[in-house]
Design a protein around this motif. Structure first.
Motif, PDB file in Angstrom:
ATOM      1  N   VAL A 103       8.672  12.323  19.666  1.00  0.00           N
ATOM      2  CA  VAL A 103       8.708  10.915  20.723  1.00  0.00           C
ATOM      3  C   VAL A 103       7.135  11.488  21.998  1.00  0.00           C
ATOM      4  O   VAL A 103       7.103  10.633  22.471  1.00  0.00           O
ATOM      5  CB  VAL A 103      10.185  11.034  21.558  1.00  0.00           C
ATOM      6  N   ALA A 104       7.892  13.264  22.466  1.00  0.00           N
ATOM      7  CA  ALA A 104       6.720  12.821  23.913  1.00  0.00           C
ATOM      8  C   ALA A 104       5.296  12.369  23.311  1.00  0.00           C
ATOM      9  O   ALA A 104       4.412  12.345  24.625  1.00  0.00           O
ATOM     10  CB  ALA A 104       6.632  14.599  24.128  1.00  0.00           C
ATOM     11  N   GLN A 107       4.425   8.859  23.165  1.00  0.00           N
ATOM     12  CA  GLN A 107       4.806   8.196  24.228  1.00  0.00           C
ATOM     13  C   GLN A 107       3.050   8.377  25.230  1.00  0.00           C
ATOM     14  O   GLN A 107       2.731   7.300  25.521  1.00  0.00           O
ATOM     15  CB  GLN A 107       5.811   8.890  24.956  1.00  0.00           C
ATOM     16  N   SER A 108       2.721  10.137  24.765  1.00  0.00           N
ATOM     17  CA  SER A 108       1.044   9.794  25.478  1.00  0.00           C
ATOM     18  C   SER A 108      -0.518   9.126  24.743  1.00  0.00           C
ATOM     19  O   SER A 108      -0.667   9.110  25.156  1.00  0.00           O
ATOM     20  CB  SER A 108       1.012  11.733  25.870  1.00  0.00           C
ATOM     21  N   GLN A 110       0.822   6.406  23.497  1.00  0.00           N
ATOM     22  CA  GLN A 110       0.870   5.094  23.881  1.00  0.00           C
ATOM     23  C   GLN A 110       0.599   4.626  25.040  1.00  0.00           C
ATOM     24  O   GLN A 110      -0.429   3.606  25.945  1.00  0.00           O
ATOM     25  CB  GLN A 110       2.406   4.796  23.520  1.00  0.00           C
ATOM     26  N   ALA A 111       0.439   5.892  26.430  1.00  0.00           N
ATOM     27  CA  ALA A 111       0.343   5.469  27.529  1.00  0.00           C
ATOM     28  C   ALA A 111      -1.582   5.434  27.732  1.00  0.00           C
ATOM     29  O   ALA A 111      -1.468   5.234  28.405  1.00  0.00           O
ATOM     30  CB  ALA A 111       0.785   6.854  28.004  1.00  0.00           C
TER      31      ALA A 111
END
Length: 128
Positions: A103-104, A107-108, A110-111
């Motif tokens: 997940v991390a 998310q990175s 996607q960011a």
């Protein structure tokens, strides 16, 4: 009135028993719910650890993909479940630590994609 005393006492005793019976029946659902919560670990001091829904995505009118974290604190597991109105099936199982890492990472990525600067447009010439 001397003869009404024992009959009145019997009536009062019967009324008291009926009131206690109704009170016991009304307290029964609360007691059952409380015992079930203690059994699955939702109350303080109860054994076990509750499950936790991490995410839920609708993929159809009555179909969802749900990720749920379950298990004791030292060995949490993430279950990815397919849920329909009639059936629940386990699609994937993985340790909670690896799920958190995935997940991390997602998310990175996607960011990083949303932070990219926009390219300036070519200058426009006004036409009159």
């Amino acid at each position: 009135m001397a003869e009404g005393g024992p009959a009145g006492a019997g009536l009062a005793q019967t009324l008291l028993l009926v009131v206690l019976f109704v009170a016991a029946l009304s307290a029964l659902p609360w007691l059952i719910r409380r015992l079930q919560q203690r059994r699955i670990g939702l109350l303080p001091g109860a054994a076990g650890t509750p499950s936790r829904v991490l995410s839920s995505v609708a993929v159809g009118p009555q179909q969802r993909v749900v990720s749920v974290e379950v298990g004791p604190a030292h060995a949490r597991t993430v279950l990815v479940l397919g849920v329909t109105a009639q059936h629940i099936s386990c699609l994937h199982t993985l340790p909670a630590a690896s799920f958190a890492a995935e997940v991390a990472a997602a998310q990175s990525v996607q960011a990083a994609q949303t932070v990219q600067p926009l390219q300036p447009d070519a200058p426009r010439h006004a036409t009159s």
